[in-house]
Motif scaffolding. Structure first.
Motif, PDB file in Angstrom:
ATOM      1  N   GLU A  46       0.763  -1.056  -0.039  1.00 48.21           N
ATOM      2  CA  GLU A  46       0.051   0.143  -0.158  1.00 48.21           C
ATOM      3  C   GLU A  46       0.702   1.438  -0.080  1.00 48.21           C
ATOM      4  O   GLU A  46       0.558   2.205  -0.630  1.00 48.21           O
ATOM      5  CB  GLU A  46      -1.131   0.061   1.144  1.00 48.21           C
ATOM      6  CG  GLU A  46      -2.207  -1.027   0.994  1.00 48.21           C
ATOM      7  CD  GLU A  46      -3.007  -0.953   2.226  1.00 48.21           C
ATOM      8  OE1 GLU A  46      -2.833  -0.020   3.043  1.00 48.21           O
ATOM      9  OE2 GLU A  46      -3.910  -1.944   2.038  1.00 48.21           O
ATOM     10  N   GLU A  47       1.936   1.056   0.868  1.00 54.40           N
ATOM     11  CA  GLU A  47       2.769   2.582   0.748  1.00 54.40           C
ATOM     12  C   GLU A  47       3.615   2.678  -0.389  1.00 54.40           C
ATOM     13  O   GLU A  47       3.681   3.802  -0.985  1.00 54.40           O
ATOM     14  CB  GLU A  47       3.832   2.371   2.037  1.00 54.40           C
ATOM     15  CG  GLU A  47       4.815   3.622   2.121  1.00 54.40           C
ATOM     16  CD  GLU A  47       4.021   4.855   2.726  1.00 54.40           C
ATOM     17  OE1 GLU A  47       4.237   5.856   2.091  1.00 54.40           O
ATOM     18  OE2 GLU A  47       2.872   4.570   2.968  1.00 54.40           O
ATOM     19  N   GLY A  48       3.802   1.576  -0.989  1.00 60.14           N
ATOM     20  CA  GLY A  48       4.646   1.840  -2.392  1.00 60.14           C
ATOM     21  C   GLY A  48       3.675   2.388  -3.460  1.00 60.14           C
ATOM     22  O   GLY A  48       3.855   3.336  -4.352  1.00 60.14           O
ATOM     23  N   VAL A  49       2.336   1.760  -3.519  1.00 60.28           N
ATOM     24  CA  VAL A  49       1.127   2.460  -4.275  1.00 60.28           C
ATOM     25  C   VAL A  49       0.927   3.784  -3.794  1.00 60.28           C
ATOM     26  O   VAL A  49       0.836   4.767  -5.077  1.00 60.28           O
ATOM     27  CB  VAL A  49      -0.050   1.457  -4.242  1.00 60.28           C
ATOM     28  CG1 VAL A  49      -1.219   2.311  -4.848  1.00 60.28           C
ATOM     29  CG2 VAL A  49       0.183   0.151  -4.914  1.00 60.28           C
ATOM     30  N   ASN A  50       0.862   4.362  -2.758  1.00 64.89           N
ATOM     31  CA  ASN A  50       0.764   5.686  -2.595  1.00 64.89           C
ATOM     32  C   ASN A  50       1.893   6.412  -2.998  1.00 64.89           C
ATOM     33  O   ASN A  50       1.671   7.495  -3.313  1.00 64.89           O
ATOM     34  CB  ASN A  50       0.766   5.931  -0.904  1.00 64.89           C
ATOM     35  CG  ASN A  50      -0.407   5.212  -0.184  1.00 64.89           C
ATOM     36  OD1 ASN A  50      -1.472   4.865  -0.808  1.00 64.89           O
ATOM     37  ND2 ASN A  50      -0.426   4.933   1.168  1.00 64.89           N
ATOM     38  N   LEU A  53       5.019   3.836  -6.824  1.00 69.58           N
ATOM     39  CA  LEU A  53       5.897   2.798  -7.137  1.00 69.58           C
ATOM     40  C   LEU A  53       5.466   1.391  -6.555  1.00 69.58           C
ATOM     41  O   LEU A  53       5.692   1.158  -5.069  1.00 69.58           O
ATOM     42  CB  LEU A  53       7.360   3.402  -6.400  1.00 69.58           C
ATOM     43  CG  LEU A  53       8.614   2.190  -6.582  1.00 69.58           C
ATOM     44  CD1 LEU A  53       8.847   2.182  -8.142  1.00 69.58           C
ATOM     45  CD2 LEU A  53       9.476   2.928  -5.978  1.00 69.58           C
ATOM     46  N   ARG A  54       5.152   0.627  -7.392  1.00 67.88           N
ATOM     47  CA  ARG A  54       4.508  -0.654  -7.053  1.00 67.88           C
ATOM     48  C   ARG A  54       6.079  -1.602  -6.758  1.00 67.88           C
ATOM     49  O   ARG A  54       6.871  -1.522  -7.251  1.00 67.88           O
ATOM     50  CB  ARG A  54       3.559  -1.227  -8.071  1.00 67.88           C
ATOM     51  CG  ARG A  54       2.418  -0.558  -8.006  1.00 67.88           C
ATOM     52  CD  ARG A  54       1.984  -0.347  -9.558  1.00 67.88           C
ATOM     53  NE  ARG A  54       1.149  -1.670  -9.653  1.00 67.88           N
ATOM     54  CZ  ARG A  54       0.313  -1.918 -10.727  1.00 67.88           C
ATOM     55  NH1 ARG A  54       0.169  -0.943 -11.767  1.00 67.88           N
ATOM     56  NH2 ARG A  54      -0.334  -3.178 -10.835  1.00 67.88           N
ATOM     57  N   GLU A  55       5.623  -2.749  -5.990  1.00 67.39           N
ATOM     58  CA  GLU A  55       6.562  -3.748  -5.532  1.00 67.39           C
ATOM     59  C   GLU A  55       7.308  -4.402  -6.734  1.00 67.39           C
ATOM     60  O   GLU A  55       8.697  -4.940  -6.666  1.00 67.39           O
ATOM     61  CB  GLU A  55       5.830  -4.753  -4.689  1.00 67.39           C
ATOM     62  CG  GLU A  55       4.972  -5.738  -5.648  1.00 67.39           C
ATOM     63  CD  GLU A  55       4.713  -7.205  -4.718  1.00 67.39           C
ATOM     64  OE1 GLU A  55       5.242  -7.335  -3.613  1.00 67.39           O
ATOM     65  OE2 GLU A  55       4.020  -7.877  -5.280  1.00 67.39           O
ATOM     66  N   ASP A  56       6.912  -4.513  -7.835  1.00 68.26           N
ATOM     67  CA  ASP A  56       7.504  -4.969  -9.241  1.00 68.26           C
ATOM     68  C   ASP A  56       7.934  -3.947 -10.055  1.00 68.26           C
ATOM     69  O   ASP A  56       8.382  -4.135 -11.165  1.00 68.26           O
ATOM     70  CB  ASP A  56       6.781  -5.785  -9.945  1.00 68.26           C
ATOM     71  CG  ASP A  56       5.342  -5.082 -10.450  1.00 68.26           C
ATOM     72  OD1 ASP A  56       5.355  -4.106 -10.267  1.00 68.26           O
ATOM     73  OD2 ASP A  56       4.557  -5.801 -10.908  1.00 68.26           O
ATOM     74  N   GLY A  57       8.233  -2.606  -9.596  1.00 68.57           N
ATOM     75  CA  GLY A  57       8.836  -1.547 -10.292  1.00 68.57           C
ATOM     76  C   GLY A  57       8.015  -0.767 -11.043  1.00 68.57           C
ATOM     77  O   GLY A  57       8.351   0.369 -11.662  1.00 68.57           O
ATOM     78  N   ARG A  58       6.835  -1.150 -11.204  1.00 66.94           N
ATOM     79  CA  ARG A  58       5.848  -0.416 -12.200  1.00 66.94           C
ATOM     80  C   ARG A  58       5.228   0.870 -11.303  1.00 66.94           C
ATOM     81  O   ARG A  58       5.273   0.663 -10.103  1.00 66.94           O
ATOM     82  CB  ARG A  58       4.777  -1.275 -12.645  1.00 66.94           C
ATOM     83  CG  ARG A  58       5.161  -2.510 -13.449  1.00 66.94           C
ATOM     84  CD  ARG A  58       3.825  -3.099 -13.859  1.00 66.94           C
ATOM     85  NE  ARG A  58       3.352  -3.806 -12.970  1.00 66.94           N
ATOM     86  CZ  ARG A  58       1.972  -4.274 -12.707  1.00 66.94           C
ATOM     87  NH1 ARG A  58       1.188  -3.884 -13.774  1.00 66.94           N
ATOM     88  NH2 ARG A  58       1.595  -5.138 -11.853  1.00 66.94           N
TER      89      ARG A  58
END
Length: 323
Positions: A46-50, A53-58
């Protein structure tokens, strides 16, 4: 759980298939695929999406690479397979003579059947896969229920008596997220690959006879210029994302699937998990889906057209998109 429908509701969500124990719970079940995430994994995603920056780099709008093959099933009028990482499906289209819908006597018909292979998930065995297949078929039928998606008038043979019926059989081979989007791509590619035999109609009135050409090359293709694809926009944390993987599906607070044609028109919507989407965010979700759909259409259409120019006939054709 709570179901909220937005816009033109063509597909009725089935709560038995899509539910969440709690938005912040330890596990969430989506589309008959169960996976457990710890609180720390969920917070990380969730923090990456915020931060876009998603966990797979997208980033939130990025679509993963996927492969499409046409002409993969013999003894069909058209077929295709789409693979998007751990999600794959194969579609076969069979054109057969049948009776038109009494409410549309001058049009052909299109019917969808979805089967979820037991190997894709243990939960697809028995009634689990059957119920989910009915749900997915209903959503695909809803996407193609609009009269503009296909020229059904061209499928009419004898008004009120005979027409072409397109039976679209879908087999889900692997389930790794974004399955409805993958199915819509495979259906559109299979319809592009479909060839309708030419007919010879003789006689009048009750003496009408219909002959199907024996020449496999004596056929016509379908006009799929307005056939839709489905783009699912998923709310994770504070942002919307497209093309989610399985872990991201576990973190979804809401999800909106939109059937969009190449002209950017929204033909149907369905919402099957989570809470409501505030009105001021709904426009952002729709705009994101339309923008992403343009890129997907451009890549998919150019690939299918290039295959046509290569003249590979019934041989298997494949290509990698978004690589």
């Amino acid at each position: 759980y709570r179901l909220v429908y937005v816009g033109v509701q063509r597909s009725i969500a089935r709560p038995i298939l899509f539910y969440a124990h709690h938005p912040r719970g330890a596990g969430k079940r989506i589309g008959m695929a169960t996976q457990l995430l710890s609180k720390y994994e969920r917070d990380y995603i969730e923090e990456g999406v915020n931060q876009d920056l998603r966990e797979d780099g997208r980033n939130c709008r990025d679509y993963r690479s996927f492969a499409v093959q046409t002409g993969v099933v013999s003894n069909t009028s058209g077929s295709a397979r789409v693979q998007l990482e751990n999600t794959s499906a194969v579609v076969g289209v069979k054109a057969e003579l049948g009776a038109p819908d009494p409410t549309q006597p001058n049009s052909g018909r299109i019917e969808f059947f979805v089967d979820c292979a037991a190997l894709a998930s243990p939960e697809f065995e028995g009634r689990g896969g059957e119920d989910l297949g009915h749900h997915l078929a209903h959503q695909l039928a809803g996407a193609y229920s609009h009269s503009s998606t296909l020229d059904r008038g061209s499928l009419s043979i004898i008004p009120g008596q005979q027409c072409w019926v397109l039976y679209v059989d879908v087999l889900v081979l692997e389930w790794g997220g974004s399955v409805l989007d993958v199915l819509s791509l495979a259906v559109r590619a299979a319809l592009h690959d479909t060839r309708i035999p030419r007919l010879i109609v003789t006689g009048e009135g009750e003496e009408v006879e219909v002959e199907v050409s024996d020449n496999p090359h004596d056929s016509t293709s379908l006009d799929i210029g307005r056939a839709p694809i489905i783009i699912t926009v998923t709310k994770i944390g504070l942002n919307f994302v497209v093309d989610v993987n399985m872990k991201e599906e576990m973190c979804a607070s809401s999800r909106l699937s939109l059937a969009i044609n190449e002209q950017g028109q929204i033909l149907s919507t369905s919402k099957d998990i989570g809470g409501g989407i505030p009105y001021f965010q709904l426009n952002d979700a729709i705009r994101m889906a339309q923008e992403v759909s343009r890129e997907v259409f451009q890549k998919l259409n150019s690939t299918l057209h290039s295959q046509d120019h290569e003249g590979l006939g019934g041989n298997t054709r494949s290509t990698q998109l978004f690589s």
